[in-house]
Design a protein around this motif. Structure first.
Motif, short mmCIF file in Angstrom:
data_model
loop_
_atom_site.label_atom_id
_atom_site.label_comp_id
_atom_site.label_asym_id
_atom_site.label_seq_id
_atom_site.Cartn_x
_atom_site.Cartn_y
_atom_site.Cartn_z
N VAL A 8 0.86 -1.18 0.00
CA VAL A 8 0.00 0.00 0.00
C VAL A 8 0.90 1.23 0.00
O VAL A 8 1.44 1.63 1.03
N TYR A 13 -5.73 2.12 2.59
CA TYR A 13 -5.76 0.89 3.39
C TYR A 13 -7.13 0.23 3.38
O TYR A 13 -7.23 -1.01 3.37
N ALA A 36 -7.32 -1.59 0.10
CA ALA A 36 -6.45 -2.78 0.12
C ALA A 36 -7.10 -3.89 0.94
O ALA A 36 -7.08 -5.06 0.54
#
Length: 209
Positions: A117, A157, A160
């Motif tokens: 990330v 995040y 992800a």
């Protein structure tokens, strides 16, 4: 007893990694590339100022800050961004600055699925992963050109986690913005002071022989 023995692979369902400053010691290269393109404007960055205000910050936001402080128009400075990326790419591909132990641990395999990330763009990072033979190590790869809002916003995040199908990832981050992003997404974070530290912190997650 290992100082990292409190981390148990059973507590998490994935491992998420930042790129610059966490997996690779690339910030000095970014710093050098920026200084090369700023020199014709009579500008230069001091390392302490760069480390405090630029690491983990989106490039556009960084240039906006620099333009405000220097008086040089933002369009003129940001027009140099493509050349900065070219200079950086040449430097990092010449000798990718990943600690040997980190690469060894990643190539050996970890017990949990991994995601990358990064606020950097895919064109900056993918060639480095390929050069290191690590591209397939990361099941999900989330880059700055794939999100609407960069760190410290939680979007990178959260996306992800959604793509990985992970609800309890452990995140490895070096920057204030990155830590804030991961925590805002509701994830636990291990702060990395320098890329050399990462391999040791991954030992609880190495696959059993």
């Amino acid at each position: 007893m290992s100082p990292y023995s409190n981390y148990d692979a059973l507590d998490y369902d994935a491992l998420f990694f930042d790129f610059d400053g966490t997996l690779v010691d690339s910030e000095p290269l970014h710093f050098a590339a920026w200084n090369q393109v700023l020199a014709p404007f009579g500008l230069s960055l001091a390392w302490d100022d760069y480390a405090a205000h630029c690491i983990g910050v989106a490039d556009r936001a960084m240039v906006e800050q620099l333009a405000a402080k220097s008086g040089v128009p933002f369009p003129a400075l940001f027009a140099e961004f493509p050349r900065k990326k070219e200079i950086f790419q040449e430097m990092i591909l010449r000798e990718p600055p990943m600690p040997a132990k980190t690469r060894e641990v990643l190539l050996g395999g970890l017990a949990l699925p991994c995601a990358l990330v990064s606020s950097s763009y895919s064109l900056e990072v993918e060639p480095v992963l390929e050069a290191l033979g690590l591209k397939e190590t990361f099941r999900v790869r989330m880059y700055g050109d794939m999100v609407g809002r960069l760190k410290p916003d939680p979007e990178p995040y959260l996306l992800a986690g959604e793509r990985m199908g992970a609800r309890r990832p452990l995140v490895f981050e070096d920057s204030v913005a990155g830590v804030a992003s991961a925590r805002a997404a509701g994830f636990e974070v291990v702060r990395i002071g320098h890329a050399d530290e990462l391999a040791g912190k991954l030992l609880p997650f190495v696959k059993a022989a």
